[in-house]
Design a protein around this motif. Structure first.
Motif, PDB file in Angstrom:
ATOM      1  N   GLY A 236      76.142   8.197  37.282  1.00 24.32           N
ATOM      2  CA  GLY A 236      77.331   8.113  38.048  1.00 24.32           C
ATOM      3  C   GLY A 236      77.519   9.439  38.766  1.00 24.32           C
ATOM      4  N   THR A 237      77.924   9.113  40.010  1.00 22.81           N
ATOM      5  CA  THR A 237      77.919  10.229  41.212  1.00 22.81           C
ATOM      6  C   THR A 237      78.960  11.185  40.801  1.00 22.81           C
ATOM      7  OG1 THR A 237      79.414   8.905  42.459  1.00 22.81           O
ATOM      8  CG2 THR A 237      77.217   8.798  43.048  1.00 22.81           C
ATOM      9  N   ASN A 238      80.021  10.911  39.755  1.00 21.55           N
ATOM     10  CA  ASN A 238      81.027  11.841  39.316  1.00 21.55           C
ATOM     11  C   ASN A 238      80.347  12.629  38.265  1.00 21.55           C
ATOM     12  OD1 ASN A 238      80.709   9.425  37.391  1.00 21.55           O
ATOM     13  ND2 ASN A 238      82.621  10.202  36.363  1.00 21.55           N
ATOM     14  N   GLN A 239      78.960  12.652  37.943  1.00 22.94           N
ATOM     15  CA  GLN A 239      78.320  13.683  37.239  1.00 22.94           C
ATOM     16  C   GLN A 239      77.200  14.502  38.033  1.00 22.94           C
ATOM     17  OE1 GLN A 239      76.510  11.882  33.557  1.00 22.94           O
ATOM     18  NE2 GLN A 239      78.527  11.483  32.821  1.00 22.94           N
ATOM     19  N   GLN A 240      77.430  14.002  39.488  1.00 20.80           N
ATOM     20  CA  GLN A 240      76.120  14.782  40.334  1.00 20.80           C
ATOM     21  C   GLN A 240      77.125  15.704  41.080  1.00 20.80           C
ATOM     22  OE1 GLN A 240      74.133  11.966  42.573  1.00 20.80           O
ATOM     23  NE2 GLN A 240      73.838  10.774  40.522  1.00 20.80           N
ATOM     24  N   TRP A 241      76.543  16.872  41.074  1.00 20.01           N
ATOM     25  CA  TRP A 241      77.362  18.180  41.758  1.00 20.01           C
ATOM     26  C   TRP A 241      76.251  18.928  42.591  1.00 20.01           C
ATOM     27  CZ3 TRP A 241      82.015  18.901  39.972  1.00 20.01           C
ATOM     28  CH2 TRP A 241      82.398  18.187  38.785  1.00 20.01           C
ATOM     29  N   THR A 242      76.780  19.459  43.748  1.00 17.54           N
ATOM     30  CA  THR A 242      76.211  20.426  44.621  1.00 17.54           C
ATOM     31  C   THR A 242      76.471  21.713  44.517  1.00 17.54           C
ATOM     32  OG1 THR A 242      76.236  18.484  46.416  1.00 17.54           O
ATOM     33  CG2 THR A 242      75.792  20.833  46.994  1.00 17.54           C
TER      34      THR A 242
ATOM     35  N   GLY B 134      67.530  14.513  42.169  1.00 18.23           N
ATOM     36  CA  GLY B 134      67.457  14.443  43.641  1.00 18.23           C
ATOM     37  C   GLY B 134      68.164  15.562  44.390  1.00 18.23           C
ATOM     38  N   SER B 135      68.875  15.341  45.178  1.00 17.40           N
ATOM     39  CA  SER B 135      69.511  16.467  46.031  1.00 17.40           C
ATOM     40  C   SER B 135      70.735  16.967  45.233  1.00 17.40           C
ATOM     41  CB  SER B 135      70.099  15.995  47.253  1.00 17.40           C
ATOM     42  OG  SER B 135      69.076  15.395  48.005  1.00 17.40           O
ATOM     43  N   TYR B 136      70.927  16.464  43.928  1.00 14.93           N
ATOM     44  CA  TYR B 136      72.049  17.003  43.100  1.00 14.93           C
ATOM     45  C   TYR B 136      71.671  17.771  42.004  1.00 14.93           C
ATOM     46  CZ  TYR B 136      74.537  14.299  46.823  1.00 14.93           C
ATOM     47  OH  TYR B 136      74.993  13.978  48.035  1.00 14.93           O
ATOM     48  N   VAL B 137      72.604  18.188  41.055  1.00 13.47           N
ATOM     49  CA  VAL B 137      72.436  18.673  39.847  1.00 13.47           C
ATOM     50  C   VAL B 137      73.236  18.038  38.970  1.00 13.47           C
ATOM     51  CG1 VAL B 137      71.310  20.914  40.739  1.00 13.47           C
ATOM     52  CG2 VAL B 137      73.851  20.838  40.071  1.00 13.47           C
ATOM     53  N   ASN B 138      72.850  17.647  37.517  1.00 10.58           N
ATOM     54  CA  ASN B 138      73.793  17.364  36.421  1.00 10.58           C
ATOM     55  C   ASN B 138      73.859  19.011  35.659  1.00 10.58           C
ATOM     56  OD1 ASN B 138      71.830  14.604  36.121  1.00 10.58           O
ATOM     57  ND2 ASN B 138      73.964  14.633  36.781  1.00 10.58           N
ATOM     58  N   ILE B 139      74.899  18.975  35.309  1.00  6.96           N
ATOM     59  CA  ILE B 139      75.125  20.394  34.228  1.00  6.96           C
ATOM     60  C   ILE B 139      75.506  19.672  32.929  1.00  6.96           C
ATOM     61  CG2 ILE B 139      76.761  22.229  34.077  1.00  6.96           C
ATOM     62  CD1 ILE B 139      75.654  22.095  36.588  1.00  6.96           C
ATOM     63  N   LYS B 140      74.510  20.179  32.064  1.00  2.00           N
ATOM     64  CA  LYS B 140      74.456  19.602  30.587  1.00  2.00           C
ATOM     65  C   LYS B 140      75.033  20.314  29.701  1.00  2.00           C
ATOM     66  CE  LYS B 140      71.326  16.493  29.959  1.00  2.00           C
ATOM     67  NZ  LYS B 140      69.951  15.959  29.662  1.00  2.00           N
ATOM     68  N   ALA B 141      75.978  20.042  28.877  1.00  2.93           N
ATOM     69  CA  ALA B 141      76.315  21.091  27.624  1.00  2.93           C
ATOM     70  C   ALA B 141      75.433  20.974  26.648  1.00  2.93           C
ATOM     71  CB  ALA B 141      77.764  20.536  27.008  1.00  2.93           C
TER      72      ALA B 141
END
Length: 469
Positions: free
Chosen positions: A460-466, A425-432
């Protein structure tokens, strides 16, 4: 048959002769990561702090401080390189056993110059008693070879009357050599002419900035203009670099002008190296990010090397780059531009943060109120494989996934330091890359200093980053 054999033998001898007389391999463009410790060809940390460089033949020789854990003098080390990245350790050219007064001492900012008339290499340095800075002396050592054992000549105050602390040396195009040192409790910066053999002071040339309180001088000449680059006198803490120019070492010199940011990108001047090649001459700023400024010792220090540019013949500019490309064959030095982003957690509106702006490895990353600090800025370095390194602006270290934490570490290129960016969506996930898990604020905490970890990817929103600016 005999003729064919003779031709073959002749060709073999020619090849052997060429190999026997060949110098080091031609240098190619090399990329150097800034704000890091360097290692030599044996994998050992390079200790050339406060150092200087002299070019002899195809090699650049780098001399600098190698200290004991209490910061007292241990060695002056010499390294050599053709490309300014691959450094071979050559010798402890000056040691505690070189002279009795070096048994307990501070030896700082060694600079080596070559005297074409005597065939000697001459090292100048700042010498103290190893307890405090009350001696304020210059010291000299000489050698027949650039990386041989230097014979200590002693220490003294210039002309028997002036204090001498941070120093540099400079050989002009006519072969006349000079030494510059901070005097009068660092309030003056004095230029001295050396004797014909470069081992003593001939005369005081100028004291252009009396009361200026400058130290860490670096002197170079470009297109007939002399540049004096210095730092303020704030101990181990970084400060604003300033420079002045003149067309004669005796002056008149201009007043000081600022260059770089307010802390010289958290460094202090050690040397400015002209790099000359087929495309001309570039100028490389060589600075130290002192370990003492972040709770360590001199031997914990990192190096900051940056290209200097010249908008006019008498002005100079220096910008930050996380990486510098050097081509010694071409004589070019350039920086890798980078865009830095904050990483803002959706659920807390707080930023991924290196606690206390630490520069140390193995420090765990957490979230903290966004404050625009360099410890909250990250360069997403595209590896061209669908993955990125996340390099900190403040520390020049990379985010690394561990079993129970995410820490900053020396950048290695390993898969534990590689991350993908997945839009949600409007955010990104940073995946290892290693585990496939997502960068996560532990327990969805909204508190300052809550740990950032990796965890099974979810909504979870605690995994969504701007990615902020």
């Amino acid at each position: 048959m005999r003729r064919a054999y003779a031709i073959l033998l002749s060709l073999c001898l020619a090849v052997i002769g060429a190999l026997a007389t060949a110098g080091p391999a031609a240098a190619a463009s090399q990329t150097i990561t800034n704000g890091t410790q360097f290692t030599d060809t044996s994998g050992n940390i390079v200790h050339a702090h406060g150092g200087g460089v002299i070019k002899v033949g195809s090699y650049y020789y780098w001399f600098g401080e190698d200290r004991n854990s209490d910061n007292t003098f241990k060695y002056v080390d010499a390294y050599r390189s053709t490309d300014l990245k691959t450094w071979e350790f050559r010798n402890h050219v000056l040691t505690q056993s070189s002279a009795s007064e070096l048994g307990t001492a501070y030896i700082e900012r060694p600079k080596v110059i070559y005297n074409a008339s005597t065939g000697k290499f001459v090292m100048w340095m700042h010498k103290e008693n190893g307890v405090d800075y009350s001696e304020a002396k210059a010291a000299v050592a000489v050698s027949d070879t650039v990386d041989g054992n230097y014979t200590y000549q002693g220490s003294f105050q210039p002309l028997g009357q002036y204090m001498s602390r941070d120093i540099t040396t400079f050989v002009d195009t006519d072969g006349t050599a000079y030494m510059v040192s901070a005097a009068n409790e660092n309030y003056d910066l004095q230029i001295y002419k050396l004797t014909a053999d470069y081992t003593a002071i001939d005369s005081l040339v100028a004291n252009p900035w009396a009361g200026g309180h400058r130290e860490a001088p670096a002197l170079f000449k470009r297109n007939g203009v002399y540049f004096m680059l210095t730092s303020g006198a704030t101990g181990w803490s970084a400060n604003q670099q300033e420079y002045a120019t003149a067309t004669s070492l005796s002056g008149p010199w201009t007043s000081w002008s600022t260059v770089g940011d307010s802390t010289a990108y958290n460094s202090q001047t050690a040397y400015v190296l002209p790099v000359t090649g087929t495309s001309g001459t570039s100028y490389l700023y060589m600075g130290d990010r002192w370990g003492n400024s972040f709770g360590g010792t001199v031997n914990d220090s990192r190096y900051v090397w940056l290209p200097l540019t010249f908008p006019t013949t008498t002005s100079m500019s220096m910008s930050w780059y996380p990486e510098v490309s050097v081509d010694t064959a071409a004589g070019t030095v350039s920086g890798t531009s980078a865009t830095y982003n904050t990483l803002i957690a959706r659920h807390s509106s707080k930023c991924a943060d290196v606690p206390s702006q630490s520069l140390w490895e193995a420090v765990a990353i957490s979230q903290y109120t966004c404050n625009s600090g360099t410890n909250q800025k990250w360069w997403f370095k595209d590896l061209g494989t669908g993955y990125y390194e996340l390099m900190g602006r403040g520390s020049s270290l990379c985010l690394q996934e561990n079993s129970s934490s995410v820490t900053q570490e020396d950048c290695t290129g390993g898969t534990t330091q590689q991350w993908s960016v997945v839009t949600s969506g409007s955010y990104v996930n940073i995946k290892a890359r290693t585990s496939g898990e997502c960068l996560d604020v532990s327990g969805a905490s909204t508190a300052n200093s809550a740990a950032i970890i990796t965890y099974t990817c979810n909504s979870g929103t605690n995994q969504q980053w701007t990615r902020g600016t």
